[in-house]
Design an enzyme around this catalytic site. Structure first.
Site, mmCIF file in Angstrom:
data_model
loop_
_atom_site.group_PDB
_atom_site.id
_atom_site.type_symbol
_atom_site.label_atom_id
_atom_site.label_comp_id
_atom_site.label_asym_id
_atom_site.label_seq_id
_atom_site.Cartn_x
_atom_site.Cartn_y
_atom_site.Cartn_z
ATOM 1 N N LYS A 228 -0.715 -1.110 -4.634
ATOM 2 C CA LYS A 228 -1.760 -0.088 -4.660
ATOM 3 C C LYS A 228 -1.082 1.269 -4.701
ATOM 4 C CE LYS A 228 -5.728 1.494 -1.850
ATOM 5 N NZ LYS A 228 -5.294 2.852 -1.435
ATOM 6 N N TYR B 271 0.851 -1.183 0.000
ATOM 7 C CA TYR B 271 0.000 0.000 0.000
ATOM 8 C C TYR B 271 0.890 1.238 0.000
ATOM 9 C CZ TYR B 271 -3.920 2.982 1.612
ATOM 10 O OH TYR B 271 -4.880 3.954 1.725
#
Length: 365
Positions: free
Chosen positions: A163, A135
């Site tokens: 991401k 992330y």
């Protein structure tokens, strides 16, 4: 379908003023996502307020979600924590509870080095032993993953996805080419930032990590966004079709954080406003819905847990328009992003869990 592809929807984690889960309302949010046929659910992401919840409450949230979703959609669980051993414990717990994948951000107080982040991810990926998505959220963590570090992380067993925030210059295709050149085939690179997801998918992004698809009753892009992600990846040519309401999303780009967007893009609203039982209306359930929700049954039960926040997000387009005006007014008055509410809201200033507060600067409708 691969785990980190298509539409991944992030629900809020509804709580009371003390940060305790409201399981009934969480189930309603999850039912909405399942009914909209999102490809997967991102539990306890930034939108889900994971950083504000005690580990025990996070574990309770996972078990509530696992019971509710019951295999109808893959469940991706955020396991970020300040300490590596805490993140390892959360990863092991998510695996034991039945999660399908993990999401990990480098949470820290002091700035981290790349070597520290690599060691953190290596340990947590091994502890969870599930597919893990890196992330990259520099706006919150203040840590930016370099291409070299992304390449190293992609070589760790179980790290299978990334991401990314939207590139500032809008060059999705160029950034994807650079990242794909240093990651293995099948490594899924997706984007958060609902206003730019369509362009990211068209450029070859594998996943739309969506805040907007999380809590809205009836307003989720649903099958449009789900289909948009299919066939994406390296060299895909499918052109997604999005509903008109998504066209308003560029106007939320300056609002601070996913939780704000998830609450109807209204500055001054609060995550735990979701526990307010005053709103009315019934939420339809998807087939094979949550056992506890089905046992409660009845429209009156639905009304009891349908929040004012949920109703506001249902009117997303209008809320975004109002929020844009409010944000411009706040900027003109000199209020900085993240600064305390200038109105000193009663009964206490705005905070992540102040359900009872009513913001005078940005009043609720």
């Amino acid at each position: 379908m691969d785990l980190f592809t298509g539409l991944l929807a992030f629900p809020l984690t509804p709580t009371d003023d003390e940060g305790r889960l409201n399981p009934n309302l969480l189930e309603r949010f999850l039912e909405r996502i399942v009914a909209a046929e999102a490809d997967s659910i991102g539990l306890l992401g930034s939108t889900g307020g994971y950083a504000y919840l005690a580990p025990a409450e996070r574990k309770r949230t996972i078990r509530t979600a696992i019971e509710c979703v019951a295999g109808r959609a893959p469940l991706i669980v955020g396991v970020g924590a300040l300490r590596t051993d805490t993140a390892e414990d959360l990863a092991r717990d998510a695996t034991a509870a039945g999660a399908d994948g993990l999401l990990l951000a480098p949470v820290s107080y002091q700035p981290l080095t790349e070597e520290e982040v690599f060691g953190h991810f290596e340990a947590v990926a091994a502890a969870g032993d599930l597919p893990l998505c890196t992330y990259n959220n520099p706006g919150t963590t203040k840590f930016t993953f370099s291409p070299a570090l992304i390449a190293r992380l992609a070589g760790i067993p179980n790290v299978t996805a990334l991401k990314m925030p939207l590139p500032a210059n809008g060059d999705y295709a160029g950034e994807l080419r650079r990242l794909q050149a240093v990651t293995p085939d099948g490594f899924a690179i997706g984007y958060s930032g609902d206003w730019g997801a369509r362009d990211a998918l068209l450029a070859g992004g594998a996943c739309w990590y969506s805040v907007v698809a999380g809590p809205p009753p009836g307003a989720c892009p649903g099958t449009y966004t789900r289909r948009a992600g299919r066939g994406r990846g390296r060299g895909g040519t499918h052109r997604p079709r999005l509903p008109p309401s998504v066209g308003a999303l560029p106007r939320v780009r300056e609002l601070p954080g996913g939780v704000h967007a998830g609450r109807g893009a209204r500055p001054g609203a609060h995550p735990s406003a979701a526990s307010d039982p005053s709103a009315t209306g019934s939420l339809p359930r998807a087939p094979g819905g949550c056992p506890r929700a089905s046992a409660r049954g009845g429209r009156s039960s639905d009304r009891a847990v349908t929040s004012q926040m949920t109703r506001l997000v249902a009117q997303r387009a209008a809320s975004i328009s109002r929020a844009s005006v409010a944000t411009s007014s706040a900027a003109g008055s000199g209020r900085a992003s993240g600064a305390p509410c200038p109105a000193q809201c009663a009964p206490k200033p705005c905070s992540p869990f102040s359900a009872a507060a009513t913001c005078k600067a940005f009043p609720r409708s």
